[in-house]
Design an enzyme around this catalytic site. Structure first.
Site, short mmCIF file in Angstrom:
data_model
loop_
_atom_site.label_atom_id
_atom_site.label_comp_id
_atom_site.label_asym_id
_atom_site.label_seq_id
_atom_site.Cartn_x
_atom_site.Cartn_y
_atom_site.Cartn_z
N LYS A 73 -5.16 33.12 -31.21
CA LYS A 73 -4.14 33.74 -30.38
C LYS A 73 -4.41 35.24 -29.92
O LYS A 73 -4.03 35.69 -28.77
CB LYS A 73 -2.83 33.64 -31.32
CG LYS A 73 -2.12 32.34 -31.53
CD LYS A 73 -1.40 32.08 -32.46
CE LYS A 73 -0.82 30.59 -32.73
NZ LYS A 73 0.02 30.31 -33.93
N GLN A 106 2.57 32.62 -39.00
CA GLN A 106 1.76 31.56 -39.25
C GLN A 106 2.20 30.70 -40.31
O GLN A 106 2.16 31.07 -41.53
CB GLN A 106 0.25 32.11 -39.29
CG GLN A 106 -0.73 30.99 -38.66
CD GLN A 106 -0.65 30.27 -37.50
OE1 GLN A 106 -0.29 30.95 -36.51
NE2 GLN A 106 -0.93 28.91 -37.48
N ASP A 124 7.80 31.67 -31.31
CA ASP A 124 7.29 30.24 -31.79
C ASP A 124 8.67 29.20 -31.28
O ASP A 124 8.20 28.16 -31.44
CB ASP A 124 6.98 30.44 -33.29
CG ASP A 124 5.45 30.22 -33.60
OD1 ASP A 124 4.97 29.86 -32.62
OD2 ASP A 124 5.18 30.85 -34.66
N1 GUN Z 1 1.24 26.37 -37.79
C1 GUN Z 1 0.79 25.34 -37.09
N2 GUN Z 1 1.25 25.49 -35.81
C2 GUN Z 1 1.88 26.63 -35.63
C3 GUN Z 1 2.51 27.34 -34.64
O1 GUN Z 1 2.55 26.83 -33.42
N3 GUN Z 1 3.14 28.65 -35.14
C4 GUN Z 1 2.98 29.22 -36.29
N4 GUN Z 1 3.63 30.09 -36.50
N5 GUN Z 1 2.36 28.22 -37.37
C5 GUN Z 1 1.83 27.18 -36.87
#
Ligand code: GUN
Length: 292
Positions: free
Chosen positions: A52, A96, A119
């Site tokens: 990211k 996350q 998100d």
């Molecule tokens: N863990 C697995 N996929 C995601 C996601 O799209 N966002 C976040 N914050 N955590 C994750």
């Protein structure tokens, strides 16, 4: 059979985002800024966040990674979120997942300011999606919708079968595919671990979206001739054939399923890159205050 090339489409979208950022800067605006919070040092989370951060650099966003100790109290994490919520330079905030067992994911997600929840996990954003109001849509379903749009795949009146009922993928995907308009207007069947005759449902799918996290679960016998197959799965499996000693597998047995399909996503290079670019898209919307 056409391969849905998420890698290529995501690169094109990144270029568009880069141009938008240039325009913002030229007109004297602020660089979009994403903050990611990691709790502990889970290997997969580190990798996802690193991807990211790299994607942010590629499109000219600023990014900040905030680390919280694995054993830290939930209160400490909530205070970090409050700080980021109040920081006017930061447009988007993600925490996350998964979080350590002593921390409530629901409490943490609800603490994120709705306007910064890029998100799309906050109950208000999820609720807005459900009733068709503007809000942030979580990145994986958003990325799948962009892929479907890009390849102009027909969805109206189709039977879309989704495997997996997670809050992040399965449930929002069901809402998006059944909503009025394009892409949408599908008849949706949402299957899960308690579904009876799962294989029969799969064989009835015009569009099969697989998000269950079981490597190579879907075999050729479960797929109708000419179906569209979208594979959200990503599992690391040991391999003697690669130098790294592992390879990535989807939830679909690609080699035997692909020849039966009209469109299929590869793993890697399908849904994965579209997910990251959708997070960037949401962050750009946050920076431009397009939704809230
Ligand atoms: N863990 C697995 N996929 C995601 C996601 O799209 N966002 C976040 N914050 N955590 C994750």
């Amino acid at each position: 059979m056409i391969i849905l090339d998420g890698k290529k489409i995501s690169s094109q979208i990144k270029e568009e985002i880069y141009s938008s950022v240039e325009k913002i800067k030229i007109s004297g605006g602020k660089q979009p800024h994403l903050a990611a919070v990691i709790v502990g040092s889970d290997g997969a989370s580190e990798t996802y966040v690193a991807h990211k951060v790299k994607a942010c650099e590629q499109v000219g966003f600023k990014s900040t990674v905030v680390r919280v100790n694995e054993n830290a109290d939930q209160k400490v994490l909530l205070e970090k979120i409050d700080e980021i919520n109040d920081n006017n330079d930061i447009d988007g905030l993600i925490v996350q997942l998964p979080l350590p067992g002593h921390i409530s994911e629901d409490t943490v997600i609800e603490r994120i300011k709705v306007e910064k929840d890029v998100d799309g996990f906050h109950p208000i954003n999820v609720g807005r999606l459900l009733i068709g109001q503007p809000g942030y849509v979580s990145a994986t379903p958003y990325g799948i919708i962009e892929l479907i749009k890009h390849y102009e795949i027909e969805t109206s009146g189709k039977h879309c079968v989704i495997l997996g009922r997670s809050n992040i993928v399965g449930k929002p995907m069901a809402v998006l595919m059944s909503r009025k308009g394009y892409p949408g207007d599908s008849t949706v069947t949402l299957c899960h671990s308690r579904t009876k005759n799962l294989e029969d449902w799969c064989r009835q799918a015009d569009i099969l979206i697989v998000a269950m996290g079981k490597a190579e679960f879907v075999t050729a016998g479960m797929v109708k001739e000419g179906a569209v197959v979208i594979d959200v799965g990503i599992t690391r499996a040991p391999s003697e054939k690669t130098r790294s000693g592992w390879k990535l597998l989807g939830d679909v047995k690609y080699d035997e399923v692909a020849p039966k399909t009209s469109y299929i996503t590869p793993v890697p290079g399908g849904v994965g890159p579209m997910t990251i670019v959708s997070l960037l898209n949401n962050t750009l919307k946050a920076a431009k205050k397009e939704i809230y």
